[in-house]
Design a protein around this motif. Structure first.
Motif, PDB file in Angstrom:
ATOM      1  N   ILE A 177       1.186  -0.890  -0.475  1.00  0.00           N
ATOM      2  CA  ILE A 177      -0.131   0.054   0.407  1.00  0.00           C
ATOM      3  C   ILE A 177       0.816   1.409  -0.005  1.00  0.00           C
ATOM      4  CG2 ILE A 177      -1.200   1.037   1.678  1.00  0.00           C
ATOM      5  CD1 ILE A 177      -3.473  -1.523   2.296  1.00  0.00           C
ATOM      6  N   TRP A 178       1.376   1.580   0.553  1.00  0.00           N
ATOM      7  CA  TRP A 178       3.034   2.479   1.051  1.00  0.00           C
ATOM      8  C   TRP A 178       3.703   3.139  -0.358  1.00  0.00           C
ATOM      9  CZ3 TRP A 178       3.982   6.632   2.811  1.00  0.00           C
ATOM     10  CH2 TRP A 178       4.850   7.552   3.420  1.00  0.00           C
ATOM     11  N   GLN A 179       4.100   1.845  -1.025  1.00  0.00           N
ATOM     12  CA  GLN A 179       4.512   1.808  -2.303  1.00  0.00           C
ATOM     13  C   GLN A 179       4.171   2.019  -3.295  1.00  0.00           C
ATOM     14  OE1 GLN A 179       8.089  -1.003  -2.686  1.00  0.00           O
ATOM     15  NE2 GLN A 179       6.636  -2.635  -1.510  1.00  0.00           N
ATOM     16  N   GLY A 180       2.677   1.834  -3.089  1.00  0.00           N
ATOM     17  CA  GLY A 180       1.628   2.774  -4.179  1.00  0.00           C
ATOM     18  C   GLY A 180       1.947   3.248  -4.071  1.00  0.00           C
ATOM     19  N   ILE A 181       1.476   4.417  -2.776  1.00  0.00           N
ATOM     20  CA  ILE A 181       1.440   6.159  -2.452  1.00  0.00           C
ATOM     21  C   ILE A 181       2.687   6.469  -2.699  1.00  0.00           C
ATOM     22  CG2 ILE A 181       1.343   7.143  -0.308  1.00  0.00           C
ATOM     23  CD1 ILE A 181      -0.768   5.430   0.859  1.00  0.00           C
ATOM     24  N   MET A 182       3.594   6.100  -2.548  1.00  0.00           N
ATOM     25  CA  MET A 182       5.131   6.343  -3.173  1.00  0.00           C
ATOM     26  C   MET A 182       4.868   6.564  -4.545  1.00  0.00           C
ATOM     27  SD  MET A 182       7.234   7.638  -0.708  1.00  0.00           S
ATOM     28  CE  MET A 182       9.315   7.047  -1.513  1.00  0.00           C
ATOM     29  N   ASP A 183       4.527   5.263  -5.452  1.00  0.00           N
ATOM     30  CA  ASP A 183       4.331   6.210  -6.959  1.00  0.00           C
ATOM     31  C   ASP A 183       3.614   6.708  -6.724  1.00  0.00           C
ATOM     32  OD1 ASP A 183       6.103   3.508  -7.344  1.00  0.00           O
ATOM     33  OD2 ASP A 183       4.555   2.617  -7.270  1.00  0.00           O
ATOM     34  N   ARG A 184       2.315   7.433  -6.370  1.00  0.00           N
ATOM     35  CA  ARG A 184       1.814   8.407  -6.416  1.00  0.00           C
ATOM     36  C   ARG A 184       2.007   9.535  -7.049  1.00  0.00           C
ATOM     37  NH1 ARG A 184      -4.332   9.463  -3.388  1.00  0.00           N
ATOM     38  NH2 ARG A 184      -4.887  11.241  -5.286  1.00  0.00           N
ATOM     39  N   TYR A 185       2.406   9.697  -5.530  1.00  0.00           N
ATOM     40  CA  TYR A 185       3.424  10.753  -5.085  1.00  0.00           C
ATOM     41  C   TYR A 185       5.116  11.216  -6.033  1.00  0.00           C
ATOM     42  CZ  TYR A 185      -0.747  12.241  -2.826  1.00  0.00           C
ATOM     43  OH  TYR A 185      -2.301  12.313  -2.586  1.00  0.00           O
ATOM     44  N   ASP A 186       5.349  10.347  -7.117  1.00  0.00           N
ATOM     45  CA  ASP A 186       6.919   9.997  -6.948  1.00  0.00           C
ATOM     46  C   ASP A 186       7.564  11.195  -7.751  1.00  0.00           C
ATOM     47  OD1 ASP A 186       9.392   9.393  -7.834  1.00  0.00           O
ATOM     48  OD2 ASP A 186       8.991   8.247  -9.314  1.00  0.00           O
ATOM     49  N   ALA A 187       8.055  11.762  -7.160  1.00  0.00           N
ATOM     50  CA  ALA A 187       8.470  13.626  -7.442  1.00  0.00           C
ATOM     51  C   ALA A 187       9.616  13.289  -8.478  1.00  0.00           C
ATOM     52  CB  ALA A 187       8.622  14.246  -5.826  1.00  0.00           C
ATOM     53  N   GLY A 188      10.413  12.693  -8.710  1.00  0.00           N
ATOM     54  CA  GLY A 188      11.837  12.327  -8.759  1.00  0.00           C
ATOM     55  C   GLY A 188      13.054  11.667  -8.557  1.00  0.00           C
ATOM     56  N   VAL A 189      12.813  11.310  -7.380  1.00  0.00           N
ATOM     57  CA  VAL A 189      13.935  10.670  -6.736  1.00  0.00           C
ATOM     58  C   VAL A 189      14.481   9.398  -6.896  1.00  0.00           C
ATOM     59  CG1 VAL A 189      15.314  10.375  -4.109  1.00  0.00           C
ATOM     60  CG2 VAL A 189      13.350  12.681  -5.072  1.00  0.00           C
ATOM     61  N   ASP A 190      15.282   9.375  -7.140  1.00  0.00           N
ATOM     62  CA  ASP A 190      15.701   7.107  -7.806  1.00  0.00           C
ATOM     63  C   ASP A 190      16.088   6.806  -6.220  1.00  0.00           C
ATOM     64  OD1 ASP A 190      17.116   5.369  -9.108  1.00  0.00           O
ATOM     65  OD2 ASP A 190      18.829   6.203  -9.855  1.00  0.00           O
ATOM     66  N   TYR A 191      15.654   5.954  -6.160  1.00  0.00           N
ATOM     67  CA  TYR A 191      15.959   4.599  -5.423  1.00  0.00           C
ATOM     68  C   TYR A 191      16.050   3.346  -5.776  1.00  0.00           C
ATOM     69  CZ  TYR A 191      13.548   7.753  -1.072  1.00  0.00           C
ATOM     70  OH  TYR A 191      13.874   8.510  -0.421  1.00  0.00           O
ATOM     71  N   SER A 192      16.687   3.556  -7.317  1.00  0.00           N
ATOM     72  CA  SER A 192      16.990   2.228  -7.766  1.00  0.00           C
ATOM     73  C   SER A 192      17.776   1.298  -6.586  1.00  0.00           C
ATOM     74  CB  SER A 192      17.455   2.424  -8.895  1.00  0.00           C
ATOM     75  OG  SER A 192      18.678   2.588  -9.111  1.00  0.00           O
ATOM     76  N   GLY A 193      17.738   0.335  -6.507  1.00  0.00           N
ATOM     77  CA  GLY A 193      18.971  -0.592  -4.962  1.00  0.00           C
ATOM     78  C   GLY A 193      17.992  -0.584  -3.685  1.00  0.00           C
ATOM     79  N   LEU A 194      17.412   0.650  -3.533  1.00  0.00           N
ATOM     80  CA  LEU A 194      17.208   0.910  -2.089  1.00  0.00           C
ATOM     81  C   LEU A 194      15.558   0.483  -1.864  1.00  0.00           C
ATOM     82  CD1 LEU A 194      18.574   4.729  -2.005  1.00  0.00           C
ATOM     83  CD2 LEU A 194      19.876   2.130  -1.310  1.00  0.00           C
ATOM     84  N   GLU A 195      15.185   0.119  -2.678  1.00  0.00           N
ATOM     85  CA  GLU A 195      13.531  -1.140  -2.606  1.00  0.00           C
ATOM     86  C   GLU A 195      12.674  -1.009  -1.050  1.00  0.00           C
ATOM     87  OE1 GLU A 195      15.187  -0.867  -6.432  1.00  0.00           O
ATOM     88  OE2 GLU A 195      15.586  -1.551  -5.165  1.00  0.00           O
ATOM     89  N   ASP A 196      14.110  -1.802  -0.503  1.00  0.00           N
ATOM     90  CA  ASP A 196      13.952  -2.220   0.861  1.00  0.00           C
ATOM     91  C   ASP A 196      13.375  -0.745   1.386  1.00  0.00           C
ATOM     92  OD1 ASP A 196      12.665  -3.797   2.842  1.00  0.00           O
ATOM     93  OD2 ASP A 196      14.928  -3.943   3.406  1.00  0.00           O
TER      94      ASP A 196
END
Length: 565
Positions: free
Chosen positions: A455-474
């Protein structure tokens, strides 16, 4: 301004269950003549008793959070919430019934009508089974605070708290920032399961509380319990959409400009606090005492009453500014209700942001001073939608004079102002994220920790401002765990968004007529919660409205200001 006691003995032992119960019994058995004056006198006695006990609880909470490793302080607070709070809650329900049945009630409606409205809701929600659950909830919050208060890392040759580590995120050396950020989050993730477990316990307690109060769900319960008479869950969801449409694009543009200045294709999470032009971090002060002194000078420059109140807090040591091992995280202002004075708790780390934290909490403190003459404790407990206007306004108003910290260094002042306004833009999407997260969690009351992360990741996607979390998914999936409001005070977050709109209006008024703007604000603050929220806003000469009609032009003003830097 401690009022003289008229009912509670000066030598009352607040831990003596029998002595406390006897006082409540006197109120419950009192024969109140069927007239306004006797009823009012009885109300004041009841409020006095609650004020005395509330101050004991508040002072013990302060002692516990100032040192979470102090077992004696922890036990004193735990004993109070376990032994005395249930007595208060039980008798409040009985006394509420006695009050609402009194024939002279209508004659006091002009003075206490707003409180009576809340009392009726409390009666509707009261369930005897919830007394024990509320005690259990407080104990679980205390257990959560012990987890977060014990977080520290070894870094740069010493033991650092999470708050102290924040200074490294402002370093111009990107490798140091990344190392610090990863160190912090590796430590936080060590407690991921413990925090999940803490949240599950609190969540399940709250579900039971709502069920016992015969509410459809906890959302229905908390909106009633928080006396949200002037807006609904649907209004909140509409506000989330407005933020997504009107503010998120500004945050994306702001981050694009930051990345360009830094020569980066995309920002990483450790790139958000550093100066984008690689200037060294602002160092506005060297000690907590210096932070307090310089903020006091700001308050003296903007309004004589603000300066007077600030100096009183300084003289009476009503601020604990410094971060240290074992101190609970975050910051707050709390009122000592019988003494009618505020106390500020914070974790300063010698950063520019600390200035605004103290300005913010001081705004709450001024509110406490302004409403000190309100006759009943209920009116000294202010709705957060307006309480946060008081605090956020002081951030923006205090920004008008940063010379005590930076002298004539125009570059440093401009950087500080830009950071504060950037935080205004950042705040709205984060408010929408936290509030929508809570709505979704309580709409899916049987979720698991893994489903909560989804649920939280869906919200992070909705309000994604362009910060790169690749490799930091946890980390991205667990960012919500750093927000203490989710654990300690559920659904207390949308207020920051509503109040920020109010504060921006106060700031606009201040730029036109500084004295009148603050006079109007303090006048509204003096009302406490004796009037509905829209009336508090109107008294401060601002509108209680968080629709696009009000939000859009205010955000344009903020963006125009940022564009000047």
């Amino acid at each position: 301004m401690k009022a003289n006691r008229i009912f509670v003995p000066e030598n009352l032992n607040p831990d003596d269950k029998k002595a406390v119960s006897d006082l409540y019994q006197l109120l419950l058995r009192a024969e109140i003549l069927p007239a306004a004056t006797p009823l009012r006198d009885w109300i004041l006695k009841w409020s006095e008793l609650n004020s005395v006990l509330n101050e004991v609880s508040s002072r013990r909470y302060v002692a516990m959070t100032c040192n979470t490793q102090d077992e004696k302080a922890a036990k004193a607070y735990a004993d109070f919430i376990e032994n005395i709070d249930p007595i208060i809650n039980d008798y409040d329900d009985k006394l509420n019934k006695k009050l609402m049945a009194h024939p002279a009630l209508p004659s006091l409606k002009s003075e206490f009508g707003e409180w009576f409205k809340g009392v009726q809701v409390s009666l509707d929600l009261f369930a005897p089974e919830n007394i024990a659950l509320e005690t259990e909830e407080n104990k679980e919050i205390q257990a959560y605070q012990k987890i977060t208060g014990g977080m520290s890392v070894e870094f740069d040759g010493g033991t650092k708290t999470m708050q102290q580590m924040a200074t490294y995120l402002e370093k111009t050396d990107r490798d140091i920032r990344e190392k610090a950020w990863r160190t912090m989050w590796n430590r936080r993730l060590q407690d991921r399961d413990a925090l999940d477990n803490a949240y599950d316990k609190l969540f399940n307690i709250r579900k039971k509380i709502a069920r016992n109060a015969h509410c459809n769900d906890f959302i229905d319960y908390i909106f009633l319990a928080k006396h949200r008479f002037d807006y609904t869950p649907k209004d909140c969801k509409n506000f989330h959409e407005s933020i997504e449409k009107l503010v998120l694009p500004l945050q994306k543009e702001m981050y694009k400009k930051r990345a360009k200045k830094m020569g980066l294709s995309k920002l990483r999470p450790w790139d958000l606090s550093v100066d984008p032009l690689s200037r060294p971090p602002l160092t506005p002060y060297n000690s907590g005492d210096e932070l307090i002194e310089k903020c006091d000078q700001i308050f003296e420059s903007i309004h004589p009453q603000a300066g007077k109140w600030a100096r009183e807090m300084q003289a009476n040591k009503l601020i604990d500014p410094d971060s240290r091992l074992g101190k609970a995280p975050g910051g707050y202002q709390i009122g000592f209700d019988e003494s009618r004075v505020p106390f500020i708790f914070m974790n300063s780390a010698k950063t520019d942001r600390d200035i605004y934290t103290l300005l913010h909490e001081s705004g709450h403190s001024f509110h406490q001073y302004a409403l000190a003459n309100q006759p009943i404790m209920a009116y000294r407990d202010v709705p957060a939608e307006f309480a946060e206007v008081a605090s956020m306004s002081m951030e923006l108003i205090g920004m008008s004079n940063l010379k005590p910290f930076y002298g004539d260094d125009k570059d440093a002042i401009a950087r500080s102002e830009e950071n504060e306004l950037a935080d205004v833009i950042w705040l709205f999407p984060w408010v929408a994220s936290i509030d929508s997260f809570q709505h979704l969690l309580y709409e899916h009351p049987n979720h698991t920790p893994d489903e909560r992360r989804e649920i939280w990741q869906g919200i992070m996607d909705r309000y994604d401002a362009g910060v790169d979390y690749s490799g930091l998914e946890d980390v991205r999936a667990n960012l919500w765990q750093k927000q203490l409001h989710l654990f300690e005070c559920p659904f207390y977050y949308i207020e920051y968004g509503i109040a920020q709109i109010g504060a921006l209006q106060v700031w606009a008024n201040f730029k036109k007529d500084p004295k009148k703007a603050i006079d109007d604000l303090f006048k509204a603050e003096s009302l406490g919660s004796s009037r509905p929220i829209p009336e508090l806003f109107a008294t401060a000469n601002i509108k209680f409205d968080f629709t696009p009609k009000t939000l859009e032009p205010l955000m344009q003003v903020v963006w125009d200001e940022i564009s000047k830097f």
